[in-house]
Motif scaffolding. Structure first.
Motif, PDB file in Angstrom:
ATOM      1  N   GLN A   1       0.952  -1.302  -0.049  1.00 13.34           N
ATOM      2  CA  GLN A   1       0.062  -0.135  -0.041  1.00 13.34           C
ATOM      3  C   GLN A   1       0.849   1.245   0.097  1.00 13.34           C
ATOM      4  OE1 GLN A   1      -3.078  -0.124   2.907  1.00 13.34           O
ATOM      5  NE2 GLN A   1      -4.003  -1.808   1.871  1.00 13.34           N
ATOM      6  N   GLY A   2       1.925   1.158  -1.090  1.00 14.50           N
ATOM      7  CA  GLY A   2       2.471   2.375  -1.115  1.00 14.50           C
ATOM      8  C   GLY A   2       3.707   2.585  -0.069  1.00 14.50           C
ATOM      9  N   ALA A   3       3.821   1.785   1.028  1.00 13.65           N
ATOM     10  CA  ALA A   3       4.727   1.955   2.103  1.00 13.65           C
ATOM     11  C   ALA A   3       5.883   1.024   2.120  1.00 13.65           C
ATOM     12  CB  ALA A   3       4.242   2.245   3.277  1.00 13.65           C
ATOM     13  N   LEU A   4       7.037   1.137   2.329  1.00  9.79           N
ATOM     14  CA  LEU A   4       8.148   0.277   2.350  1.00  9.79           C
ATOM     15  C   LEU A   4       8.062  -0.437   3.744  1.00  9.79           C
ATOM     16  CD1 LEU A   4      10.854  -0.610   0.950  1.00  9.79           C
ATOM     17  CD2 LEU A   4      11.997   0.960   2.290  1.00  9.79           C
ATOM     18  N   GLN A   5       7.990  -1.900   3.441  1.00 13.52           N
ATOM     19  CA  GLN A   5       7.875  -2.778   4.732  1.00 13.52           C
ATOM     20  C   GLN A   5       9.072  -3.251   5.171  1.00 13.52           C
ATOM     21  OE1 GLN A   5       4.713  -3.017   5.915  1.00 13.52           O
ATOM     22  NE2 GLN A   5       4.022  -1.989   4.509  1.00 13.52           N
ATOM     23  N   GLN A   6       9.977  -3.341   4.308  1.00 12.19           N
ATOM     24  CA  GLN A   6      11.202  -4.159   4.851  1.00 12.19           C
ATOM     25  C   GLN A   6      12.163  -4.065   3.621  1.00 12.19           C
ATOM     26  OE1 GLN A   6      11.015  -8.084   6.264  1.00 12.19           O
ATOM     27  NE2 GLN A   6      13.195  -8.054   7.232  1.00 12.19           N
ATOM     28  N   LEU A   7      13.557  -3.763   3.824  1.00  7.23           N
ATOM     29  CA  LEU A   7      14.383  -3.846   2.919  1.00  7.23           C
ATOM     30  C   LEU A   7      15.706  -4.735   3.348  1.00  7.23           C
ATOM     31  CD1 LEU A   7      15.948  -2.555   0.145  1.00  7.23           C
ATOM     32  CD2 LEU A   7      16.464  -0.465   1.503  1.00  7.23           C
ATOM     33  N   ASP A   8      15.790  -5.788   2.775  1.00  5.89           N
ATOM     34  CA  ASP A   8      16.842  -6.496   3.249  1.00  5.89           C
ATOM     35  C   ASP A   8      17.276  -7.771   2.297  1.00  5.89           C
ATOM     36  OD1 ASP A   8      18.625  -7.535   5.251  1.00  5.89           O
ATOM     37  OD2 ASP A   8      17.382  -6.749   6.634  1.00  5.89           O
ATOM     38  N   THR A   9      18.269  -8.597   2.641  1.00  5.75           N
ATOM     39  CA  THR A   9      18.395  -9.682   1.705  1.00  5.75           C
ATOM     40  C   THR A   9      17.474 -10.700   1.801  1.00  5.75           C
ATOM     41  OG1 THR A   9      19.766 -10.883   3.570  1.00  5.75           O
ATOM     42  CG2 THR A   9      21.046  -9.497   2.228  1.00  5.75           C
ATOM     43  N   PRO A  10      17.300 -11.554   0.643  1.00  7.79           N
ATOM     44  CA  PRO A  10      16.356 -12.620   0.635  1.00  7.79           C
ATOM     45  C   PRO A  10      16.204 -13.560   1.938  1.00  7.79           C
ATOM     46  CG  PRO A  10      17.442 -12.380  -1.489  1.00  7.79           C
ATOM     47  CD  PRO A  10      18.259 -11.575  -0.584  1.00  7.79           C
ATOM     48  N   ASP A  11      17.604 -14.075   2.234  1.00  2.48           N
ATOM     49  CA  ASP A  11      17.206 -14.731   3.625  1.00  2.48           C
ATOM     50  C   ASP A  11      16.965 -14.151   4.681  1.00  2.48           C
ATOM     51  OD1 ASP A  11      18.576 -17.084   2.670  1.00  2.48           O
ATOM     52  OD2 ASP A  11      20.628 -16.690   3.285  1.00  2.48           O
ATOM     53  N   VAL A  12      17.358 -12.997   5.127  1.00  2.00           N
ATOM     54  CA  VAL A  12      16.652 -12.268   6.287  1.00  2.00           C
ATOM     55  C   VAL A  12      15.310 -12.194   6.104  1.00  2.00           C
ATOM     56  CG1 VAL A  12      16.881 -10.146   7.534  1.00  2.00           C
ATOM     57  CG2 VAL A  12      19.095 -10.995   6.823  1.00  2.00           C
ATOM     58  N   ILE A  13      14.916 -11.626   4.752  1.00  2.00           N
ATOM     59  CA  ILE A  13      13.451 -11.611   4.629  1.00  2.00           C
ATOM     60  C   ILE A  13      12.844 -12.781   4.744  1.00  2.00           C
ATOM     61  CG2 ILE A  13      11.614 -11.180   2.894  1.00  2.00           C
ATOM     62  CD1 ILE A  13      13.230  -8.575   2.029  1.00  2.00           C
ATOM     63  N   TYR A  14      13.232 -13.726   4.396  1.00  2.39           N
ATOM     64  CA  TYR A  14      12.552 -15.102   4.662  1.00  2.39           C
ATOM     65  C   TYR A  14      12.600 -15.510   5.943  1.00  2.39           C
ATOM     66  CZ  TYR A  14      10.934 -19.661   3.386  1.00  2.39           C
ATOM     67  OH  TYR A  14       9.885 -20.916   3.372  1.00  2.39           O
ATOM     68  N   GLN A  15      13.721 -15.439   6.509  1.00  2.64           N
ATOM     69  CA  GLN A  15      13.795 -16.109   7.958  1.00  2.64           C
ATOM     70  C   GLN A  15      13.242 -15.084   8.831  1.00  2.64           C
ATOM     71  OE1 GLN A  15      14.914 -18.953   8.181  1.00  2.64           O
ATOM     72  NE2 GLN A  15      15.896 -19.325   6.153  1.00  2.64           N
TER      73      GLN A  15
END
Ligand code: ATP
Ligand code: ATP
Ligand code: MG
Ligand code: MG
Lengths: 416, 292, 275, 406, 406
Positions: free
Chosen positions: E250-264
Motif C-alpha cells: 500500500q505504497g509504504a516500504l515494509q522491509q528492505l533486506d537480503t532474501p535470507d533475512v526477509i524469509y527467515q
C-alpha cells in the motif's frame, strides 16, 4: 397512384374543380410573394379551378431538369415559366400544348386574343426558329445600368448625368475607382449570356448566324470582340469587377460598387435592400449604333394533355396576362409587361410607372427588344455553356476577346 | 463458426439487396447508357457505339477536369489529412491539459451541412464586401476574386470542404494516436528522442493503418462532397475552373441533358477510382503496419 | 507521463489558432443572422451586433413552413439512420457469426459500394426512382440509402472485437443467433452503434444533393434545400435571412453534438469510427 | 514423442469404465455412488482417434482417451499443445477433423454445442459485461425456459456456496479478479450440467487467490460431481485439483494417470522434464560392462536393474533434484555453479565433471553448502530410466510395470 | 501498516554508502571493484521522503530508500502496492509529488527521462512492432548518434549473449514470448546505461522460460554491473534474482533486506504472510503466567524468550510450514482437513483444536500421513514473534537484533 384516394375525396366534395399546377422560378427574394398573391387571387375568382404553385430552385436550368423528370414519369405540370434561352430546347424536346391549338380547339372566342394584345416583336419572343408559337411571353426584362448616386457624388460625378455610352461607362468607372477606391462597374455574370448578347449586338455583332439554313455561331466578328473587349479592359485596368453575381450585388448594395449592369428584374430587390437610392439608366450604347436588347425573363407554356386541364390552364394564363395581374407582377419584380396597354391602364401600371423613374427607364427601351439567342439542337445547352466559359476566359484576361471568341465559335460550331 | 447459409442469407439480405440495386445495378446501367445518345425524356434512344467515349477523350476539357480533380485532392489531402495528422499528434501526446476542449471545439464544423458552409463562405469570401476582404484590406492586401480565378477557385472549394471535414478526420486520427501503447512512447522518451523523431519513427508507423483509412476517406468522401459547393457556388465555372470528374457527370446529365456522355464520364470516373483502389491495396496496404 | 507541463504553451497557441479558424465562420454566421441589412454591411466584422434583431428569424418563420421542413428533414434523416443501422448490424452479424463460402468476396463487394461516387449512380438511380413514381416523396430520398457499405464494415469490425468466448458462452446456453445478436452483441457494441448512428444522422440531415434531385415540391423540402431558396441566383441575397436559415439548418445537429459532446467524443475515441 | 499411453483400453459403453490406472480411492468413490446414480454413469466422454487440423497443421493428433463420469480430469501441457482445442471439441465449439467423440455413449461429432448440456468456464471468464451478476448467472436458465422459481432457487443457492451473496446487482467490472472468477463458476454451476469444462480458469489470478480458488473448485465438484475437464498449464494446479492428469505435447497425449504416478514415474522424458519445478535431472548414461556410466563415472546399479538396463544401452537416467543429496560417498562429482535461494530450500546448480552436464540438487535451507567440488548421490529407489532413443520409461525391475509404463 | 523499516540511514553522497543490512559477500564484491571504478560508485539512487499521489490518493507514501551502485534490488509487493509507480519515478516517466530523488548524487526531480541515462525493460516489452529486431535494438543508439561501427559491435555482442543471432530481421510478432523478452533485454543492454530498470519482465512467460530467464538476467547484470531495479510480485523471482529485496505494501516500504533475512526474519506480519508459499503460519498467542498460550494449549518457550515475550502479551507467533513437523510429543493438536500433493512435498491443512485456527504443515512426499487428529511441534530456533497490535517483529532474545528488526 398514391394520391388517388385523397384527390377522389376532394373531388367528391367539389365535383367540378380542376387542379392545375403552375411551375415558376420565383424564390422568396425574387417575386415569390407576388406569385402567391396572384394564385390566391385567381383561385378566389375561379372557384372551379385550383391552381397549385410550385417553386423550382436553380432558375430555368433547375426548372427544366424538373420538367424533364416529371415528364419522364408522366406527371406534367400544366403551366410553366420557361426561360427564353430554353425556347428552342423546349420546342424541340418537350411535349407541350401549343397555344394557338388550344385556342382553336377549346376557346374559339379567343381567336384574336394574340393579335389584339401583343406587339408582333414581343410575340415572336415565344416563337421558335421554325416559327412555332410555343407559348406566350410573360415576363420581359431588359438590361439597364443601375448606379449608386452617393458613389457618383463622392467621385465628383453628377448623378443626374449617368453615362450613356460605353466610352463614358469606362471613364466613369475609372474616375470612381481613382477618386474613391470603390470598384466602378460590373456586368451581370449569370449562367447565361443575356447581358453580353446585349453588349455584342448593340455594337452590330450577333450571337447566332444563319448559314445555308444552318444555325452557326455568329460572334467571331470584330464587332463582337470589340464590344467584349470593352468589358475585359475595364476588368484588366482594375475598375471593372469580375465576380459572381451574388458577390457583386452584395457589394453594390453595401456601397462598394458604383455601377451594375443587369436586368430590370432586380429593381424591386435593389430598391428594397439598398441603403441608398438606387438609380437606373438606359443600357449604354455604342457611339452611333442602335441598341439591341435581348428580352430576358420567361414565357408561359402549357403542358396539360387533358382538355379540361388545358382549358383551365389557358384561363389561368389569360389571367396572368391580364393588365391587373401584370401590374402586380411588374411591381413585385421589375419585369416589364409584355402586352399592349398595361402601362396606360389605370388598373395597370399607370400610377406606378409615373412614380418610379427606374421603371420608366426600362419601359423606354421596350421598342429595342430583340429575341434572346437560343442555341438549337441536342447540344444547344452545352454550346450555351461554352459561350459562358468564354466570358470567364476573356474577363480573367487569359486571352484577348478576339482569340477567345474565335476558339469558342469553332467549338460551338462543332457542337451544333 | 456456424454454417447455416440460409440463416446468414436472411441477415445479409436487406443490406445486400439495397446495395446491389442502388449501387451495382446503376453501374451496369451506366455502361449501357454510355453507348447511347439520349436526353432522359425522349422515348427514343439512339445507339451511338463508342462515340461518346471518343468525344470525351478527344475534348480538351478532359485534361482540365483531371487537373482540377488532382489539384482539389491535393488541397484536401493537405487540409484533411496531413494537417490533422500533425495536430492529432500534438493533441494526443504533447498536451497535458485541454485536449478534450480542442478535440470537441475543432469537431464542431463537422456537424454543419455543406450547403450551409457554401453559403457562409460565399459571404465571407466576397471580394468586395466580405469580412475576409475587410481584414485583408486592413493589412493592405487586395482580396483575390476567389470564385472567379481558374486555379484558385478549386483550391477555395477544397478549403471550404476542408474546413468542414477537418474536425472529423482529426478525431479519427487522435483516436488512433491514443491507441499507440503508452509504453512505446515512454520507451522512446527514455532514448531522448525529439518530437519529430518520435512522430516520424514511432507514431507514424504505429498509426499507419488508421492514417491510410483517413487518407482514403479524404479522397473518396472529398470527391462526393465537392458536388454541393460547386453546384451552389460556381456551377463548374469559371470556364470549367471548378469542374471536376464528379461534377462533370452531373453537368452533362442534369444540365446539358446528355445522358450518354454523362454515363461515359461516370464510367471513366469509376475506372479512375478503381485505379486508385488498386494502387491503395497493392502499394499502400503493403507499407502499413496492421495490429492484427 | 509528461513532466514539464509549462513548456507546451506554443502548442496551445497553435491549437487555439486552429480553433479560431474553425469556429470563427460559425460565430460570424450566428452574429450576421441577428443583424439588419445595414449592420451587415456597416459593421461586418463586429461579432456583436449593436442592436441584435430577430427580424430575420421572424421573416423566416413567417414565410417558410419551417416546422414542415424540420419534420421532413427529421423524418428522412432518422429513417435513413435507422435503416442503415439495422441493415449494417444484420449484415455485420452475418459476416462475423456465420461461415459461408465467398464470405470475404461478398464482404468486399458490399464494402466497395462506399467508394462509388454519387454522381456515377445518380442518373440511373434517378431514373429508377422516377419510374417507381417516388419523385417528390421522402421515400425517393430514403430508398437508395437503406444500406451503407461503411456501416457494414464498422459493425463487422466492432463485432469482431467482442471476445469470441462471449458468443461461445451464448451458444453453449443454446441461445439462437437472434438472441445472441440482441442480448449479447448489441449491448456490447452499443457505443459503436450510437457513434455510427450520429455520423449517419448528421450526414443525412445535411444531405443536399440527392434530395435536390428528388424533391421538387416545396412542401417536401428538407432544410438544406430551403436554405438555397434564399440565395437563388436572380433574387439577390438577403444575407441576414440566409444566415438565419443557415443557423436554423445547422442548429439541430449542432445542438445534438453540443449536448452529448462528451459522449460522442468518448465513443469516437473508444469505438473509433475507423478502420 | 507421439505415443499414447495408458488409454487404449477396451470398454463397454453400457457398463462403467474401469480404467486400470485409477488409484484405489477413486474406485471406492465410484462404487460408493453407483448405488444411487448408476444410470447417470453414462456421462463419460470418450475420444476415439480424434484428430483436429487447421488447414495443413495438425493440432490434435489421434487422441484416444476415456474420461469417466464424475471424474476430475486435468489437461496439462505446454502452451500451444492443443489443450484448449481438445476442450473446445468437447464443447462442440470446434468441429472434429477425424475420429469420433462420444459423450454419454452417443457420438456427438455433429451435435450443436447448445445441445450437449455442457457448462464451461472460459479462461478470461467471458462474463457479459453489460449484464449484472444476477443476469449473467440466470441468462442461460432463462433461455432454457426454466421456471422462474427454480431459477431463483438455484441461483441463490449457488451464490451462497460461492460467497457471492450481496453482489447480485453489480456489473462484472465492479468485481475483483477472484470474484469474477467465482461468478463464472457460479454461472456454470447453476446449469447443473453433467459436464463441466474449465479452460485455465485461474490463470489470471494472483498467487494468493489461486491457492484459495483451487480448493473452491474441488468443493464445487464435490457438490454434484459432474464430469470435470480442467485445462491448465500450471503443474501445481494440476497436481492439487486433478484426480487424473492427461499430459499433452504437440497435440499428442503423453501420459494419463494420477498425479502421484505422473510425478514419480513419468512415462517419458517429456513428462519427466515437464513435471516438477525444478524439473527432473536427466543424465545421459550408458550401460556397459555390467555398470552404468554417467558423465564418465561408473555407477553401480542394484543387480535387479541389470537386465532392464541392458536392454537399452543408451539411456537417460532421471532423478528428481530433491532426491539428490550431497554425500561423502558420492556417485557423481560436480562443481557448484551457483545457488538459488527459494526460501525453505536452496537449489544448487552443479556442473558434472567430465562431460559438463548440469545437475540440480535441492537442499533444505539450513543445510550448510560447501563451495567448489561436491559429491552427489541418490537412492536407486527413486530413479527412473528412459530409453536413450525414444525417450520411453523403461519401467522398474522385477515388478509388473502396471501403472506408469506405456 | 505504513511504517518504514531499515532504511533511514545517514549517508554521505560522495563516499560509497554502506548499508548495514548487506550480506558480507556483497561488501566483498564492492571492495573488489572499488579499486578501478571508485568514481562511478556515484550511480546510486536515493529516495528521500518521496511521495506520489494521483489526485487525492497517495500511491507512494514517504519512501526512504538508498540503492547502491551496481546492486540488484528487487521491488516486491502485492498488486497495486506502488512498485511500478516507484520505478517510473526513477525513470522520470512519473513526476514526484513530494520529496527528492537523487541519482548519482544529483537531485533529478525535474530531469527529463531521456537525460537520466536509464535503460528500462517494460512489463509487456514495449517493442516497436513495426521495426525489425535489429531496428528495435539500435533505434536508441542511432538517436544518441553513436557511430555506426560501435552500434554494430555492441548490438552483435548483445545479440550473441542473449542467443538471438539470426533473428535480426524478424518483426516482434514473429517471435515467441520468451524471445520478445530477450529482445527487450537486448535493447536495454546495448545502451550500457548505468541504471537498469525492469518492470515485471518475466510475468508473461511460462514457468520453464521464466526459470531460464532468471539466470539470464543475473548473467546480464554481471556483465557490466549497472544499478539494477527489478519489479516483481513473484517471490521466487525476487528470492533468486535479488541481492536485496524491498517489500512494499500500500505504497509504504515494509522491509528492505537480503532474501535470507526477509524469509527467515520478516519485519512484520505483512511480510511474514506475503513471503513464502505456502506462507508462514501466524498463530494468535498470549504470554501469561510465564508461558505462551496458543489455541488454548500451553506452550513453554525457552527461558531466554521470556522477557521479550512478556513485553508484548498479545502476540502473533510465526512458524513456516516446513518448520512444523508431526510429532509424538506435540506442542499443538489439530485435525487434518485435507492434503495437497505438490510433487516432492505434501501440504497438510490442519485446523487446530480449541480455537479452530488453520495451520499448514509441509512434509516430504514419502512420509506417511496419519488421518484424523495429529500433533504438531516446532523448534523455537525458527520462531518469529510479532506484536499483537502493530504486527512488528519483536526480535530475537539475547541477541542484538541487528539485521531484521525495524
Ligand atoms: N483458429 C486457428 N487456426 C490455426 N491454428 C490454430 C487456431 N487455433 C489454434 N491454433 C493452433 O493450434 C495449436 C493449439 O492451440 P491451443 O489453443 O489448443 O493451445 P493450448 O494448449 O490451449 O495453449 P495455451 O496454453 O497457450 O492456451 C497452437 O499451435 C495454435 O497456434
Ligand atoms: N494514473 C493513475 N491515476 C490514478 N491512480 C493510479 C494511476 N496509476 C496507478 N494508480 C494507482 O496507484 C496504485 C499503484 O499502482 P502501481 O501501478 O504502482 O502498482 P503496482 O505495484 O505496479 O501493481 P502491479 O503489480 O499490479 O503492477 C494502484 O492502486 C493504482 O490503482
Ligand atoms: Mg489455451
Ligand atoms: Mg505494475
Amino acid at each position: 397512384a398514391l394520391g388517388c384516394g385523397s384527390s377522389q375525396n376532394a373531388s367528391s366534395k367539389t365535383p367540378s374543380k380542376v387542379m392545375i399546377e403552375y411551375w415558376h422560378v420565383n424564390a422568396e427574394s425574387f417575386g415569390g410573394p407576388s406569385v402567391k398573391q396572384l394564385v390566391e387571387q385567381f383561385n378566389k375568382e375561379n372557384p372551379d379551378i385550383e391552381v397549385v404553385e410550385k417553386y423550382n430552385p436553380d432558375m430555368y436550368k433547375g426548372l427544366t431538369q424538373n420538367l424533364q423528370a416529371a415528364m419522364a414519369s408522366g406527371k406534367n405540370p400544366d403551366v410553366v415559366q420557361m426561360g427564353y434561352s430554353y425556347l428552342n430546347y423546349a420546342g424541340e424536346n418537350l411535349k407541350y400544348a401549343s397555344i394557338p391549338d388550344i385556342i382553336t380547339k377549346l376557346s374559339p372566342e379567343d381567336n384574336t386574343y394574340l393579335k389584339d394584345n401583343f406587339l408582333p416583336n414581343v410575340l415572336s419572343l415565344a416563337t421558335t426558329d421554325d416559327g412555332k408559337q410555343i407559348g406566350l411571353p410573360y415576363s420581359v426584362s431588359v438590361p439597364v445600368l443601375y448606379y449608386n448616386p452617393d458613389v457618383f457624388k463622392q467621385a465628383g460625378l453628377d448623378p443626374s448625368q449617368p453615362p450613356r455610352t460605353w466610352q463614358e461607362v469606362t471613364q466613369y468607372a475609372k474616375t470612381i475607382k481613382e477618386k474613391t477606391g470603390i470598384m466602378g462597374f460590373f456586368m451581370q455574370e449569370y449562367a447565361d449570356n443575356w447581358a453580353q448578347q446585349a453588349l455584342i449586338e448593340s455594337n452590330g455583332g450577333q450571337i447566332l448566324a444563319k448559314k445555308d439554313g444552318r444555325t452557326m455561331a455568329g460572334f467571331d466578328t470584330p464587332e463582337a470582340s470589340e464590344a467584349y473587349q470593352v468589358l475585359a479592359d475595364m476588368v484588366k485596368n482594375g475598375h471593372g469587377l469580375h465576380a459572381t453575381n451574388e458577390e457583386a450585388f452584395q457589394a453594390f448594395l453595401s456601397g462598394k460598387l458604383g455601377m451594375v449592369c443587369t436586368t430590370i428584374g432586380k429593381r424591386d430587390n435593389f430598391e428594397k435592400s439598398a441603403k441608398f437610392t438606387v438609380m437606373a439608366t438606359q443600357f449604354p450604347s455604342f457611339e452611333g449604333k442602335t441598341r439591341k436588347l435581348p428580352a430576358g425573363g420567361n414565357l408561359l407554356m402549357i403542358f396539360s394533355q387533358d382538355p379540361d386541364k388545358q382549358k383551365a390552364a389557358w384561363r389561368f394564363v389569360k389571367f396572368l396576362e391580364s393588365p391587373g395581374a401584370l401590374a402586380l407582377w411588374s411591381k413585385g419584380t421589375g419585369y416589364l409587361p409584355p402586352r399592349k396597354g398595361v402601362t396606360e391602364d389605370p388598373q395597370g401600371l399607370k400610377d406606378f410607372a409615373e412614380q418610379n423613374k427606374n421603371m420608366q427607364v426600362a419601359m423606354s427601351q421596350m421598342p429595342e427588344v430583340v429575341k434572346w439567342a437560343s442555341f438549337p439542337g441536342a447540344n444547344g445547352l452545352q454550346a450555351e455553356q461554352a459561350l459562358i466559359d468564354v466570358r470567364d476566359i476573356i474577363l480573367s484576361g487569359k486571352q484577348s476577346a478576339a482569340d477567345a471568341l474565335k476558339q469558342a465559335a469553332a467549338k460551338i460550331n462543332s457542337l451544333l | 463458426m456456424n454454417r447455416f447459409t440460409w440463416q446468414s442469407a436472411l441477415f445479409l439480405a436487406p443490406a445486400a439487396i439495397t446495395l446491389l440495386l442502388f449501387a451495382y445495378w446503376p453501374l451496369l446501367q451506366d455502361v449501357w447508357l454510355s453507348f447511347h445518345s439520349w436526353n432522359m425524356v425522349s422515348p427514343t434512344m439512339k445507339f451511338v457505339g463508342l462515340q461518346n467515349y471518343l468525344q470525351l477523350l478527344s475534348s480538351d476539357e478532359l485534361i482540365k477536369i483531371l487537373l482540377n480533380t488532382v489539384l482539389y485532392i491535393l488541397v484536401l489531402v493537405c487540409v484533411n489529412f496531413i494537417f490533422p495528422y500533425l495536430l492529432s499528434f500534438i493533441i494526443a501526446h504533447r498536451l497535458n491539459r485541454f485536449s478534450f476542449f480542442y478535440r470537441s471545439a475543432l469537431f464542431i464544423p463537422s456537424t454543419v451541412s455543406l450547403a450551409v458552409a457554401s453559403i457562409l463562405f460565399l459571404w465571407i469570401l466576397n471580394p468586395l464586401a466580405g469580412p475576409l476582404n475587410i481584414i485583408l484590406s486592413a493589412i493592405g492586401l487586395e482580396s483575390p476574386r476567389w470564385f472567379k480565378e481558374s486555379g484558385l477557385v478549386i483550391i477555395v472549394i477544397g478549403l471550404i470542404i476542408g474546413w468542414k471535414v477537418f474536425g472529423y478526420n482529426l478525431i479519427l486520427l487522435v483516436a488512433a494516436m491514443v491507441d499507440v501503447p503508452k509504453e512505446l512512447i515512454e520507451a522512446a522518451r527514455l532514448e531522448n528522442v525529439s518530437n519529430w523523431q518520435l512522430f516520424r519513427r514511432i507514431i507514424v508507423p504505429m498509426t499507419s493503418s488508421t492514417a491510410l483509412y483517413v487518407f482514403v476517406i479524404t479522397v473518396v468522401f472529398g470527391l462526393q462532397y465537392v458536388l454541393v459547393p460547386v453546384n451552389m457556388l460556381t456551377q463548374g465555372g469559371p470556364d470549367q475552373g471548378s469542374s471536376n470528374l464528379v461534377y462533370i457527370v452531373y453537368q452533362y446529365g442534369f444540365v446539358f441533358f446528355q445522358t450518354g456522355k454523362a454515363s461515359a464520364f461516370a464510367i471513366l470516373t469509376m475506372l479512375i477510382y478503381a485505379l486508385f483502389l488498386i494502387v491503395k491495396t497493392k502499394v499502400l496496404d503493403k507499407k502499413v503496419h496492421y495490429e492484427n | 507521463m509528461k513532466i514539464n507541463s509549462y513548456r507546451d504553451w506554443y502548442w496551445h497557441i497553435l491549437l487555439l489558432l486552429a480553433v479560431v479558424i474553425q469556429l470563427w465562420p460559425l460565430l460570424f454566421m450566428l452574429s450576421t443572422s441577428f443583424k439588419t441589412m445595414d449592420q451587415i454591411f456597416l459593421s461586418t466584422l463586429n461579432p456583436l451586433p449593436a442592436k441584435p434583431v430577430i427580424d430575420n428569424y421572424l421573416y423566416v418563420l413567417k414565410n417558410l413552413p419551417l416546422v414542415q421542413y424540420i419534420v421532413n428533414t427529421l423524418l428522412i434523416a432518422s429513417s435513413i439512420t435507422l435503416a442503415k443501422i439495422i441493415t449494417s448490424i444484420l449484415a455485420g452479424f452475418a459476416f462475423v457469426y456465420y461461415e459461408f463460402s465467398h464470405k470475404e468476396k461478398l464482404f468486399n463487394t458490399l464494402l466497395l459500394t462506399f467508394f462509388i461516387p454519387i454522381t456515377v449512380v445518380m442518373m440511373p438511380n434517378y431514373l429508377l426512382i422516377s419510374k417507381l413514381g417516388l419523385l417528390n416523396t421522402p421515400w425517393g430520398v430514403i430508398l437508395p440509402q437503406l444500406a451503407d457499405g461503411m456501416g457494414i464494415f464498422l459493425m463487422r469490425q466492432s463485432m469482431r472485437n467482442i471476445p469470441k468466448p462471449l458468443l461461445e458462452a451464448g451458444r453453449l446456453e443454446n441461445a439462437s443467433p437472434w438472441v445472441i445478436l440482441t442480448r449479447i452483441i448489441l449491448p456490447l457494441i452499443k457505443p459503436s452503434v450510437i457513434a455510427m448512428g450520429i455520423v449517419f444522422f448528421i450526414n443525412s440531415w445535411n444531405d443536399y444533393f440527392w434530395p435536390l434531385l428528388i424533391l421538387h415540391d416545396k412542401p417536401t423540402y428538407t432544410l438544406p434545400l430551403a436554405l438555397q431558396m434564399f440565395i437563388s441566383a436572380e433574387g439577390g441575397s438577403e444575407w441576414g435571412i440566409a444566415m438565419a436559415v443557415a443557423m436554423l439548418t445547422a442548429l439541430p445537429p449542432l445542438l445534438l453534438y453540443l449536448t452529448c459532446q462528451r459522449f460522442i467524443m468518448n465513443t469516437f475515441m473508444q469505438s473509433g469510427v475507423k478502420g | 514423442m507421439g505415443h499414447c499411453h495408458g488409454s487404449r483400453h477396451a470398454y463397454c459403453p453400457t457398463t462403467p469404465l474401469i480404467i486400470p490406472n485409477l488409484p484405489t480411492f477413486y474406485y471406492e468413490y465410484l462404487y460408493a455412488i453407483w448405488g444411487e446414480r448408476i444410470d447417470e454413469l453414462m456421462n463419460g466422454i470418450i475420444f476415439e482417434n480424434v484428430c483436429k487440423s487447421y488447414g495443413e497443421t495438425a493440432v490434435v493428433k489421434d487422441l484416444n482417451m476415456a474420461i469417466q463420469e464424475g471424474e476430475r480430469l486435468i489437461l496439462l501441457g505446454p502452451s500451444g499443445c492443443g489443450k484448449t482445442t481438445t476442450l473446445r471439441m468437447v464443447a462442440g465449439l470446434e468441429n472434429i477433423t477425424a475420429g469420433t467423440l462420444k459423450m454419454g455413449g452417443q457420438v456427438v461429432n455433429t451435435v450443436e454445442p447448445g445441445a450437449r448440456n455442457i457448462a464451461m468456464v472460459f479462461q478470461n471468464y467471458a462474463l457479459y459485461p453489460h449484464m449484472t451478476i444476477w443476469e449473467n448467472i440466470t441468462f442461460g436458465l432463462f433461455i432454457q425456459k426454466i421456471p422462474i422459481e427454480e431459477i431463483k432457487a438455484r441461483t441463490k443457492q449457488a451464490l451462497e456456496i460461492l460467497n457471492l451473496s450481496g453482489y447480485e446487482q453489480r456489473k462484472p467490472n465492479e468485481l475483483s479478479g477472484g470474484q469474477k472468477q467465482r461468478v463464472a463458476l457460479c454461472r456454470s454451476l447453476v446449469k447443473q450440467a453433467p459436464y463441466f469444462l474449465l479452460d485455465e480458469p485461474l490463470s489470471n489470478l494472483d498467487a494468493q487467490l489461486r491457492l484459495q480458488a483451487r480448493t473452491e473448485l474441488v468443493k464445487i465438484h464435490n457438490l454434484y460431481r459432474p464430469t470435470f475437464i480442467y485445462v491448465t498449464h500450471d503443474q501445481v494446479e494440476a497436481m492439487t485439483v486433478g484426480q487424473r492428469i492427461a499430459i499433452m505435447n504437440q497435440g499428442a497425449l503423453q501420459q494419463l494417470d494420477t498425479p502421484d504416478v505422473i510425478y514419480q514415474r513419468p512415462a517419458n522424458t517429456f513428462v519427466a522434464s515437464f513435471i516438477g519445478s525444478p524439473p527432473m535431472n536427466l543424465l545421459q548414461g550408458a550401460f556397459r560392462d555390467g555398470a552404468l556410466w554417467i558423465a564418465g563415472s561408473r555407477v553401480n546399479p542394484p543387480t535387479k536393474w541389470h537386465t532392464l538396463l541392458a536392454e537399452h544401452q543408451e539411456l537417460w537416467i532421471g532423478i528428481r533434484p530433491e532426491q539428490c543429496c550431497l554425500s561423502d560417498t558420492p556417485m557423481l562429482h560436480g562443481q557448484i555453479e551457483f545457488v538459488e535461494h527459494l526460501g525453505s530450500q536452496r537449489c544448487i546448480h552443479l556442473r558434472l565433471h567430465q562431460n559438463g552436464q548440469r545437475l540440480l540438487c535441492m537442499l533444505p535451507a539450513d543445510q550448510p553448502i560447501p563451495t567448489g567440488t561436491v559429491g552427489v548421490s541418490f537412492s536407486w529407489q527413486h530413479v527412473n530410466g528412459f530409453d536413450g532413443h525414444v525417450g520411453k520409461n523403461i519401467g522398474l525391475p522385477n515388478r509388473i510395470s502396471h501403472n506408469y509404463a506405456c
